[in-house]
Write a protein that holds these residues in place. Structure first.
Motif, PDB file in Angstrom:
ATOM      1  N   GLU A   1       0.695  -1.251   0.051  1.00  0.00           N
ATOM      2  CA  GLU A   1      -0.002   0.117   0.039  1.00  0.00           C
ATOM      3  C   GLU A   1       0.704   1.164   0.138  1.00  0.00           C
ATOM      4  O   GLU A   1       2.003   1.145   0.391  1.00  0.00           O
ATOM      5  CB  GLU A   1      -0.932  -0.077   1.342  1.00  0.00           C
ATOM      6  CG  GLU A   1      -1.843  -1.169   1.375  1.00  0.00           C
ATOM      7  CD  GLU A   1      -2.283  -1.304   2.546  1.00  0.00           C
ATOM      8  OE1 GLU A   1      -2.238  -0.430   3.503  1.00  0.00           O
ATOM      9  OE2 GLU A   1      -3.111  -2.429   2.888  1.00  0.00           O
ATOM     10  N   LYS A   2       0.370   2.380  -0.173  1.00  0.00           N
ATOM     11  CA  LYS A   2       1.304   3.524  -0.418  1.00  0.00           C
ATOM     12  C   LYS A   2       1.613   3.895   0.797  1.00  0.00           C
ATOM     13  O   LYS A   2       2.446   4.974   0.843  1.00  0.00           O
ATOM     14  CB  LYS A   2       0.404   4.694  -1.197  1.00  0.00           C
ATOM     15  CG  LYS A   2      -0.876   5.225  -0.579  1.00  0.00           C
ATOM     16  CD  LYS A   2      -1.610   6.428  -1.383  1.00  0.00           C
ATOM     17  CE  LYS A   2      -2.785   6.979  -0.621  1.00  0.00           C
ATOM     18  NZ  LYS A   2      -3.234   7.954  -1.393  1.00  0.00           N
ATOM     19  N   ASP A   3       0.970   3.547   2.038  1.00  0.00           N
ATOM     20  CA  ASP A   3       1.559   4.095   3.460  1.00  0.00           C
ATOM     21  C   ASP A   3       2.344   2.849   4.015  1.00  0.00           C
ATOM     22  O   ASP A   3       2.244   2.688   5.029  1.00  0.00           O
ATOM     23  CB  ASP A   3       0.340   4.618   4.018  1.00  0.00           C
ATOM     24  CG  ASP A   3      -0.819   3.596   4.310  1.00  0.00           C
ATOM     25  OD1 ASP A   3      -0.803   2.468   3.611  1.00  0.00           O
ATOM     26  OD2 ASP A   3      -1.751   3.857   5.047  1.00  0.00           O
ATOM     27  N   TYR A   4       2.749   1.857   3.275  1.00  0.00           N
ATOM     28  CA  TYR A   4       3.413   0.486   3.842  1.00  0.00           C
ATOM     29  C   TYR A   4       4.494   1.084   4.507  1.00  0.00           C
ATOM     30  O   TYR A   4       4.956   0.524   5.584  1.00  0.00           O
ATOM     31  CB  TYR A   4       3.316  -0.319   2.769  1.00  0.00           C
ATOM     32  CG  TYR A   4       4.162  -1.645   3.596  1.00  0.00           C
ATOM     33  CD1 TYR A   4       3.363  -2.434   4.153  1.00  0.00           C
ATOM     34  CD2 TYR A   4       5.233  -2.054   3.237  1.00  0.00           C
ATOM     35  CE1 TYR A   4       3.846  -3.838   4.665  1.00  0.00           C
ATOM     36  CE2 TYR A   4       6.104  -3.196   3.620  1.00  0.00           C
ATOM     37  CZ  TYR A   4       5.030  -3.934   4.576  1.00  0.00           C
ATOM     38  OH  TYR A   4       5.505  -5.423   4.915  1.00  0.00           O
ATOM     39  N   PHE A   5       5.478   1.732   3.861  1.00  0.00           N
ATOM     40  CA  PHE A   5       6.627   2.188   4.361  1.00  0.00           C
ATOM     41  C   PHE A   5       6.762   3.756   5.281  1.00  0.00           C
ATOM     42  O   PHE A   5       5.991   4.522   4.845  1.00  0.00           O
ATOM     43  CB  PHE A   5       7.767   2.479   3.289  1.00  0.00           C
ATOM     44  CG  PHE A   5       7.998   1.182   2.489  1.00  0.00           C
ATOM     45  CD1 PHE A   5       8.705   0.155   3.006  1.00  0.00           C
ATOM     46  CD2 PHE A   5       7.403   0.746   1.323  1.00  0.00           C
ATOM     47  CE1 PHE A   5       9.078  -1.101   2.063  1.00  0.00           C
ATOM     48  CE2 PHE A   5       7.303  -0.265   0.676  1.00  0.00           C
ATOM     49  CZ  PHE A   5       8.301  -1.249   1.048  1.00  0.00           C
ATOM     50  N   GLY A   6       7.437   3.593   6.335  1.00  0.00           N
ATOM     51  CA  GLY A   6       7.723   4.662   7.095  1.00  0.00           C
ATOM     52  C   GLY A   6       8.672   4.637   8.105  1.00  0.00           C
ATOM     53  O   GLY A   6       9.600   4.015   8.090  1.00  0.00           O
ATOM     54  N   TYR A   7       8.616   5.498   9.183  1.00  0.00           N
ATOM     55  CA  TYR A   7       9.483   5.654  10.239  1.00  0.00           C
ATOM     56  C   TYR A   7       8.950   5.925  11.399  1.00  0.00           C
ATOM     57  O   TYR A   7       7.816   6.217  11.665  1.00  0.00           O
ATOM     58  CB  TYR A   7      10.392   6.549   9.751  1.00  0.00           C
ATOM     59  CG  TYR A   7       9.983   7.975   9.604  1.00  0.00           C
ATOM     60  CD1 TYR A   7       9.937   9.140  10.800  1.00  0.00           C
ATOM     61  CD2 TYR A   7       9.010   8.631   8.712  1.00  0.00           C
ATOM     62  CE1 TYR A   7       9.235  10.140  10.889  1.00  0.00           C
ATOM     63  CE2 TYR A   7       8.506   9.840   8.773  1.00  0.00           C
ATOM     64  CZ  TYR A   7       8.714  10.629   9.758  1.00  0.00           C
ATOM     65  OH  TYR A   7       7.964  11.746   9.673  1.00  0.00           O
ATOM     66  N   ALA A   8       9.651   5.944  12.821  1.00  0.00           N
ATOM     67  CA  ALA A   8       9.437   6.308  13.762  1.00  0.00           C
ATOM     68  C   ALA A   8      10.396   7.014  14.525  1.00  0.00           C
ATOM     69  O   ALA A   8      11.533   6.981  14.042  1.00  0.00           O
ATOM     70  CB  ALA A   8       8.949   5.066  14.567  1.00  0.00           C
ATOM     71  N   LEU A   9      10.216   7.884  15.496  1.00  0.00           N
ATOM     72  CA  LEU A   9      11.488   8.678  16.133  1.00  0.00           C
ATOM     73  C   LEU A   9      11.193   8.250  17.615  1.00  0.00           C
ATOM     74  O   LEU A   9      10.261   8.466  18.337  1.00  0.00           O
ATOM     75  CB  LEU A   9      11.269  10.004  15.971  1.00  0.00           C
ATOM     76  CG  LEU A   9      11.474  10.677  14.397  1.00  0.00           C
ATOM     77  CD1 LEU A   9      10.928  11.936  14.285  1.00  0.00           C
ATOM     78  CD2 LEU A   9      13.034  10.301  14.021  1.00  0.00           C
ATOM     79  N   LYS A  10      12.280   7.738  18.281  1.00  0.00           N
ATOM     80  CA  LYS A  10      12.233   7.460  19.652  1.00  0.00           C
ATOM     81  C   LYS A  10      13.582   7.750  20.423  1.00  0.00           C
ATOM     82  O   LYS A  10      14.650   7.192  19.620  1.00  0.00           O
ATOM     83  CB  LYS A  10      11.686   6.116  20.037  1.00  0.00           C
ATOM     84  CG  LYS A  10      11.614   5.821  21.239  1.00  0.00           C
ATOM     85  CD  LYS A  10      10.701   4.323  21.548  1.00  0.00           C
ATOM     86  CE  LYS A  10      10.861   3.908  23.004  1.00  0.00           C
ATOM     87  NZ  LYS A  10       9.798   4.769  23.952  1.00  0.00           N
ATOM     88  N   ASP A  11      13.808   7.977  21.375  1.00  0.00           N
ATOM     89  CA  ASP A  11      14.927   8.163  22.067  1.00  0.00           C
ATOM     90  C   ASP A  11      15.393   6.758  22.487  1.00  0.00           C
ATOM     91  O   ASP A  11      14.527   6.218  23.829  1.00  0.00           O
ATOM     92  CB  ASP A  11      14.844   9.262  23.302  1.00  0.00           C
ATOM     93  CG  ASP A  11      16.185   9.342  24.197  1.00  0.00           C
ATOM     94  OD1 ASP A  11      17.272   8.598  23.496  1.00  0.00           O
ATOM     95  OD2 ASP A  11      16.347   9.955  24.936  1.00  0.00           O
ATOM     96  N   LEU A  12      16.022   5.999  22.227  1.00  0.00           N
ATOM     97  CA  LEU A  12      16.426   4.651  22.607  1.00  0.00           C
ATOM     98  C   LEU A  12      17.609   4.495  23.524  1.00  0.00           C
ATOM     99  O   LEU A  12      17.976   3.415  23.885  1.00  0.00           O
ATOM    100  CB  LEU A  12      16.453   3.760  21.240  1.00  0.00           C
ATOM    101  CG  LEU A  12      15.377   3.701  20.347  1.00  0.00           C
ATOM    102  CD1 LEU A  12      15.846   2.735  18.957  1.00  0.00           C
ATOM    103  CD2 LEU A  12      14.350   2.821  21.033  1.00  0.00           C
ATOM    104  N   ASN A  13      18.256   5.421  23.863  1.00  0.00           N
ATOM    105  CA  ASN A  13      19.303   5.404  24.591  1.00  0.00           C
ATOM    106  C   ASN A  13      19.665   6.667  25.500  1.00  0.00           C
ATOM    107  O   ASN A  13      20.608   6.945  26.074  1.00  0.00           O
ATOM    108  CB  ASN A  13      20.926   5.519  23.617  1.00  0.00           C
ATOM    109  CG  ASN A  13      20.986   6.605  22.870  1.00  0.00           C
ATOM    110  OD1 ASN A  13      20.034   7.519  22.801  1.00  0.00           O
ATOM    111  ND2 ASN A  13      22.049   6.907  22.335  1.00  0.00           N
TER     112      ASN A  13
END
Length: 252
Positions: free
Chosen positions: A105-117
């Motif tokens: 789908e056109k919205d299948y790929f994306g990202y997230a932002l999170k402080d992991l460290n």
């Protein structure tokens, strides 16, 4: 450094039959995503976003033969061949999926932002709509740095707010599970503990010390840390608090 692994796998994919074509073409808006990442995390991940979106756009349109073979990802991590290889495997696996009629789908790929460290700045997590993590980037000296990239034999789950739980396999009898954190100073992965199988025995590595363990001790580890099947990893990621943000994609 040019990505030769892409060229090899492009040739292989073009030989596969049954690739469905779509009559509708989608274009990803790089400017929109760049503005969002700069606003939300305070760092410029645009070079990462640009390379990833080029690949995603081709996959969404299922134009496998037109995937650029000269995408240069060396700026992400100039001195670490292993991480560059992992990034290549992740992209190559995405390309193979495109020849297996994966729903894109056109919205299948994306990202997230999170402080992991816990350094008060966000890491960039590239992932799919079903929360399959493909790669994680951090920022060191104001430049994006590839922490690691993931594919079918190298999976990642966000176990808690700052710990990555990963599975890696090089064969049926050779695999390991690691609990890792991202160093604030270097962006490198620091392994807290590792349990695995090495052909003819089970082992563990704690504080850098490796020892052979019994099957029963390994099974005790699995009672706390489950086998990281795809659906298990995705469930961990869905419940980790990260928010999937699809790339801005326009139909033309």
């Amino acid at each position: 450094m040019k990505f030769k692994i892409l060229a090899c796998l492009i040739s292989a994919c073009c030989l596969l039959a049954g690739c469905e074509k779509t009559d509708r073409k989608y274009e990803i808006s790089e400017a929109a995503v760049t503005n969002e990442t700069q606003t939300e995390c305070g760092h410029d991940y645009s070079s990462v976003i640009a390379g990833y979106m080029k690949f995603a756009e081709v996959l969404i349109n299922e134009q496998v033969s037109s995937i650029p073979v000269d995408l240069d990802f060396s700026s992400f991590e100039e001195n670490d061949e292993e991480l560059i290889y992992d990034w290549g495997c992740m992209l190559a696996e995405m390309m193979i999926w495109s020849c297996q009629s994966l729903s894109k789908e056109k919205d299948y790929f994306g990202y997230a932002l999170k402080d992991l460290n816990n350094d008060k700045t966000s890491e960039l997590i590239l992932l799919t709509k079903d929360f399959d993590i493909l790669a994680i980037f951090t920022t060191i000296n104001d430049k994006p740095k590839l922490v690691d990239a993931y594919w079918s034999r190298h999976r990642c789950a966000i176990y808690d707010s700052n710990t990555l739980y990963t599975y890696s396999s090089s064969g049926a009898a050779n695999y390991c599970y690691r609990l890792q954190v991202i160093s604030q100073n270097t962006g490198e992965l620091v392994t807290l503990k590792e349990y695995g199988s090495d052909t003819d025995h089970y082992y563990k590595i704690i504080n850098g010390e490796q020892s052979v363990i019994s099957e029963s001790e390994y099974e005790e580890f699995e009672k706390t840390y489950p086998v990281l099947f795809y659906d298990v990893a995705m469930d961990f990621n869905k419940n980790s608090g990260i928010e999937f943000m699809p790339f801005s994609i326009d139909g033309t």
